[in-house]
Design an enzyme around this catalytic site. Structure first.
Site, short mmCIF file in Angstrom:
data_model
loop_
_atom_site.label_atom_id
_atom_site.label_comp_id
_atom_site.label_asym_id
_atom_site.label_seq_id
_atom_site.Cartn_x
_atom_site.Cartn_y
_atom_site.Cartn_z
N LYS A 1 -6.23 -8.69 11.30
CA LYS A 1 -6.12 -7.25 11.08
C LYS A 1 -7.47 -6.72 10.63
O LYS A 1 -8.00 -7.13 9.60
CB LYS A 1 -5.06 -6.97 10.02
N LYS B 1 -4.59 -6.65 15.49
CA LYS B 1 -4.41 -5.23 15.21
C LYS B 1 -5.74 -4.60 14.84
O LYS B 1 -6.45 -5.20 14.03
CB LYS B 1 -3.42 -5.10 14.06
N GLU C 1 -9.02 -17.12 10.88
CA GLU C 1 -7.91 -16.44 10.20
C GLU C 1 -6.57 -16.87 10.79
O GLU C 1 -5.62 -17.18 10.06
CB GLU C 1 -8.04 -14.91 10.38
N CYS D 1 0.80 -1.23 0.00
CA CYS D 1 0.00 0.00 0.00
C CYS D 1 0.83 1.28 0.00
O CYS D 1 0.42 2.28 -0.57
CB CYS D 1 -1.01 0.00 1.15
C1 PBG Z 1 -0.15 -1.49 5.84
C2 PBG Z 1 -0.26 -1.20 7.28
C3 PBG Z 1 -1.15 -0.33 7.96
C4 PBG Z 1 -0.74 -0.31 9.28
C5 PBG Z 1 0.35 -1.16 9.39
N1 PBG Z 1 0.60 -1.72 8.15
C6 PBG Z 1 -2.24 0.54 7.49
C7 PBG Z 1 -3.38 0.03 6.71
O1 PBG Z 1 -3.72 -1.15 6.69
O2 PBG Z 1 -3.93 0.90 6.05
C8 PBG Z 1 -1.35 0.53 10.37
C9 PBG Z 1 -0.45 0.88 11.50
C10 PBG Z 1 -0.92 1.99 12.35
O3 PBG Z 1 -2.03 2.54 12.20
O4 PBG Z 1 -0.14 2.36 13.25
N2 PBG Z 1 -1.02 -2.36 5.28
#
Ligand code: PBG
Length: 324
Positions: free
Chosen positions: A195, A248, A233, A121
């Site tokens: 996540k 997360k 998951e 991303c």
């Molecule tokens: C990338 C990623 C994200 C985070 C960690 N790896 C953001 C998302 O999924 O948009 C978020 C970490 C944070 O908010 O501190 N995929």
């Protein structure tokens, strides 16, 4: 008052309270997320994350060394590319920012465990975590190949652990296979197994310039309404070869951590994400909360819920306090 058991008996002094403490936060529990950016001498504060900086490689090494000296055992690296494109091609480049940073850290801070975030991303022009089909949908299986290349490039640079955060199905297995085929069978995988499609990632997307340019991530990240699905998951990732499982965000999902703890023997990690950090910082900045006390209480709560490891932007600050 005729109850035989008086809970207050064991709360009477600091020493007694310390003796009967069920959960202990240690410096070894902490992982420090960091952002590495192109250039030289760059130390640019992220406006929505006071105290968090985008750092060029040599500044990153200084900051990581300072964290290690305070007892933080590990860092997690996110890279910002020179240039974004449709396929995020810079993510797997052997001279990409993360790859350069890993080499530098391994040289300058040898004892530090280096973990790298594996995702597209931050590298794609559209800001999604994978390759797009013409319809705009993220193409799961085509993305797996690229993620495996990214993970191999990080491991070849010397990363101890790779951490896929993309939420494609089958990515842990694809990465494990690619690492093994390249002779990197000792590189571990910390899977962002559970996540959620969370709005608490807002400040991170400013920091990493990784906000999706259209739509959102709900077609690949988990629905905040689902708890049973978290177990499925995580079980898949265990089968595919994950070494550590992550939940997360952390604080809004402590129930998920608590459910997962008895189900899995692997180490569990929790990510106190950017929005959780920003809330505490903002309230403390206004004088509405005691920053240090709330920080330590939040980290302790995450541990009590079942996490062995905590990824937090407070890592350095917390380690400093815990070492005193
Ligand atoms: C990338 C990623 C994200 C985070 C960690 N790896 C953001 C998302 O999924 O948009 C978020 C970490 C944070 O908010 O501190 N995929």
């Amino acid at each position: 008052m005729d109850s035989v058991f008086r809970p207050r008996r064991l709360r009477r002094s600091e020493t007694l309270r310390r003796m009967v403490q069920e959960t202990r936060l240690r410096r070894e529990d902490l992982i420090y997320p960091m952002f590495v950016t192109p250039g030289k001498g760059v130390r640019q504060e992220v406006p929505s994350m006071p105290g968090v900086f985008r750092l060029s490689v040599e500044k990153l090494a200084e900051e990581a060394k300072a964290a290690a000296d305070l007892g933080v055992p590990a860092v997690l690296l996110f890279g910002l590319p020179q240039k974004k494109d449709e396929t995020g091609s810079e993510a797997a480049h052997p001279k990409g920012m993360v790859q350069q940073a890993v080499r530098q850290l391994k040289k300058q801070v040898p004892g530090l465990v280096v973990i790298t975030d594996v995702c597209l991303c931050g590298y794609t022009s559209h800001g999604h975590c994978g390759l797009l089909r013409p319809s705009g949908e993220v193409d799961n299986d085509a993305t797996l190949e690229i993620l495996a290349q990214v993970a191999v490039s990080h491991a070849q640079a010397g990363a101890d652990i790779v951490a896929p955060s993309d939420m494609m199905d089958g990515r842990v297995g694809a990465i494990r296979e690619a690492l093994d085929e390249t002779g990197l069978e000792m590189t571990a995988i910390l899977s962002y197994a559970v996540k959620y499609a969370s709005s608490f990632y807002g400040p991170f997307r400013d920091a990493a310039e990784s906000a999706p340019q259209f739509g959102d991530r709900r077609a690949y990240q988990m629905d905040p309404a689902n708890a049973r699905e978290a177990i499925r998951e995580a079980a898949l990732d265990v089968e595919e070869g994950a070494d550590i499982l992550m939940v997360k965000p952390a604080m809004p999902y402590l129930d998920i951590l608590a459910r997962m703890r008895p189900e899995f023997d692997l180490p569990l990690a929790a990510y106190q994400v950017s929005g959780e950090y920003a809330m505490i910082k903002a309230a403390a900045g206004k004088g509405w909360l005691d920053e240090t006390a709330v920080m330590l209480e939040s980290l302790l709560s995450i541990k009590r819920a079942g996490a062995d490891l905590i990824l937090t932007y407070f890592a350095k600050q917390a380690a400093d306090l815990l070492g005193k």
